[in-house]
Design an enzyme around this catalytic site. Structure first.
Site, PDB file in Angstrom:
ATOM      1  N   CYS A  85      43.420  56.899  59.316  1.00 21.09           N
ATOM      2  CA  CYS A  85      43.666  55.671  60.010  1.00 21.09           C
ATOM      3  C   CYS A  85      44.979  55.732  60.100  1.00 21.09           C
ATOM      4  O   CYS A  85      45.864  55.228  59.315  1.00 21.09           O
ATOM      5  CB  CYS A  85      42.822  54.630  59.346  1.00 21.09           C
ATOM      6  SG  CYS A  85      43.327  52.769  60.194  1.00 21.09           S
ATOM      7  N   HIS A 130      37.633  62.412  67.692  1.00 16.52           N
ATOM      8  CA  HIS A 130      37.607  61.247  69.009  1.00 16.52           C
ATOM      9  C   HIS A 130      37.335  62.233  70.060  1.00 16.52           C
ATOM     10  O   HIS A 130      37.420  63.132  70.455  1.00 16.52           O
ATOM     11  CB  HIS A 130      39.208  60.965  69.012  1.00 16.52           C
ATOM     12  CG  HIS A 130      39.527  60.031  68.063  1.00 16.52           C
ATOM     13  ND1 HIS A 130      39.656  58.676  68.302  1.00 16.52           N
ATOM     14  CD2 HIS A 130      40.342  60.098  66.969  1.00 16.52           C
ATOM     15  CE1 HIS A 130      40.128  57.956  67.283  1.00 16.52           C
ATOM     16  NE2 HIS A 130      40.426  58.785  66.304  1.00 16.52           N
ATOM     17  N   GLU A 181      35.194  52.162  67.682  1.00 14.46           N
ATOM     18  CA  GLU A 181      35.663  53.031  66.499  1.00 14.46           C
ATOM     19  C   GLU A 181      34.302  53.085  65.660  1.00 14.46           C
ATOM     20  O   GLU A 181      33.481  52.428  65.320  1.00 14.46           O
ATOM     21  CB  GLU A 181      36.568  52.219  65.637  1.00 14.46           C
ATOM     22  CG  GLU A 181      37.343  52.961  64.487  1.00 14.46           C
ATOM     23  CD  GLU A 181      38.554  52.355  63.996  1.00 14.46           C
ATOM     24  OE1 GLU A 181      38.975  52.858  62.877  1.00 14.46           O
ATOM     25  OE2 GLU A 181      39.116  51.314  64.429  1.00 14.46           O
ATOM     26  N   CYS A 204      43.704  50.881  67.394  1.00 15.81           N
ATOM     27  CA  CYS A 204      43.142  52.288  66.729  1.00 15.81           C
ATOM     28  C   CYS A 204      44.404  53.539  66.847  1.00 15.81           C
ATOM     29  O   CYS A 204      44.389  53.666  67.858  1.00 15.81           O
ATOM     30  CB  CYS A 204      41.905  52.803  67.083  1.00 15.81           C
ATOM     31  SG  CYS A 204      41.471  54.583  66.281  1.00 15.81           S
ATOM     32  N   GLY A 251      43.198  56.761  67.346  1.00 17.17           N
ATOM     33  CA  GLY A 251      42.464  56.884  68.917  1.00 17.17           C
ATOM     34  C   GLY A 251      43.740  56.938  70.097  1.00 17.17           C
ATOM     35  O   GLY A 251      43.700  57.549  70.798  1.00 17.17           O
TER      36      GLY A 251
END
Length: 274
Positions: A74, A151, A200, A209, A212
Site C-alpha cells: 500500500c 492492478h 480497491e 490509492c 493504483g
C-alpha cells in the site's frame, strides 16, 4: 490490555497504525483487523497497518484491508509509516522491500520495479498485459500491472461517466484474476497529468490509492500516453509518479511522492476486539 494506535491518512485514504516494534502485540488476524476497521463499531479505517521488527529492513509493514484480508503493499500506508517513523527507511512488505524518505512535497517512496508478466499479476492464463483482450460493459482492454499488488487499468474518455461503484466489484472478483484485482479507471488530461478513481480490492471505492496511482502512471507510460513523470489526481488529492528509465542505478524503479498526515492518537481495549 490497552493498545496505543495512531490514526493517519494519505490523501484521505485512512489507516489505523499499530507499532509492535517496542512492545509485542497479541497475534492479529483478519477478524480483529476487520473489527478495528469498522467505522460504526471500531476505530474505523480503510486499512489496518501493523509495524513490526524486520531482520531484512529497518522495519516490516503488514497491511489488512477493511474486510480483514491481508494485502501485499500500500503506497499511501508506506508514506504514512515513513512520516510516523521519520528519516530514510527500508520497509519490508509482502510485496517486496521498498524505501521511504522525507521530501519537500511530503514523503517520497521508492516502490521498486513494476511487473508485467501475466503470471506475476497474476492472471488465470497467458495474455498480453499491455492491452488485455477482455472487457466488462463500457470498460475494455485494460493494462495489467503488479506494483506489490495487482492492478487493472482502464483508460476512458470521461471518468465521470463510469459507474465504478457498480462495475468495480464485478471486475475485482472475475475468475480471470485468481487473487482478485484493484480496478483503476483513468482519464488522460495531458502528457503530465492523469485523473484517476480506484475500486480497491477488499476496501471498495477509495479517496486515494498509492499503488493504483503508480500502476496507472506506468500503464499509461507503457502505452505512450504520458511522459515519464506525471501528476495523478485522485479524489483525495495529487500524487507525483516518476518511472526512471535513464539513471542506471534507478532504471525501472518507480518513485511516488505525496503527503501523509497524522490525524490523532489514542488507545483501545484489546479484549473488545479479540
Amino acid at each position: 490490555m490497552r493498545i496505543p494506535f495512531t490514526k493517519m491518512h494519505g490523501l484521505g485514504n485512512d489507516f489505523v497504525v499499530l507499532d509492535a516494534r517496542a512492545q509485542a502485540l497479541p497475534p492479529i488476524n483478519g477478524d480483529i483487523a476487520a473489527a478495528l476497521a469498522d467505522r460504526h463499531t471500531g476505530i474505523g479505517c480503510d486499512q489496518l497497518v501493523l509495524i513490526e521488527p524486520s531482520g531484512n529492513a529497518d522495519l516490516k509493514m503488514r497491511i489488512f484491508n477493511h474486510d480483514g484480508g491481508e494485502v501485499e503493499a500500500c503506497g499511501n500506508a508506506a508514506r504514512a509509516v515513513g512520516l510516523l517513523v521519520g528519516g530514510e527507511l527500508t520497509i519490508e512488505t509482502l510485496g517486496g522491500t521498498i524505501m521511504a524518505r522525507p521530501d519537500a512535497a511530503g514523503i517520497a517512496v521508492d516502490m521498486g520495479e513494476p511487473r508485467f508478466d501475466w503470471d506475476a499479476i497474476p492472471l488465470a492464463y497467458a495474455m498480453d498485459t499491455r492491452a488485455m483482450p477482455v472487457g466488462w460493459d463500457m470498460l475494455e482492454s485494460p493494462v495489467a500491472v503488479n506494483v506489490g499488488n495487482p492492478h487493472a487499468i482502464f483508460f476512458v474518455e470521461d471518468l465521470s461517466a463510469v459507474p465504478l461503484g457498480q462495475i468495480g466489484p464485478v471486475i475485482e472478483k472475475d475468475p480471470i484474476f485468481p487473487q482478485g484485482i484493484n480496478v483503476n479507471v483513468a482519464q488522460i488530461l495531458s502528457r503530465d497529468a492523469i485523473r484517476l478513481r480506484v475500486w480497491e480490492r477488499g476496501a471498495g471505492l477509495t479517496r486515494a490509492c498509492g499503488t493504483g496511482a503508480c500502476s496507472t502512471a506506468v500503464g499509461a507510460m507503457r502505452r505512450g500516453l504520458v511522459d515519464r513523470k506525471v501528476t495523478v489526481s485522485l479524489p483525495g488529492g495529487d500524487l507525483v509518479i516518476a518511472w526512471d528509465e535513464d539513471t542506471p542505478e534507478r532504471k525501472g524503479r518507480i518513485t511516488m511522492t505525496g503527503p501523509a498526515t497524522i490525524a490523532y492518537t489514542g488507545s483501545f481495549d484489546w479484549g473488545a476486539y479479540a
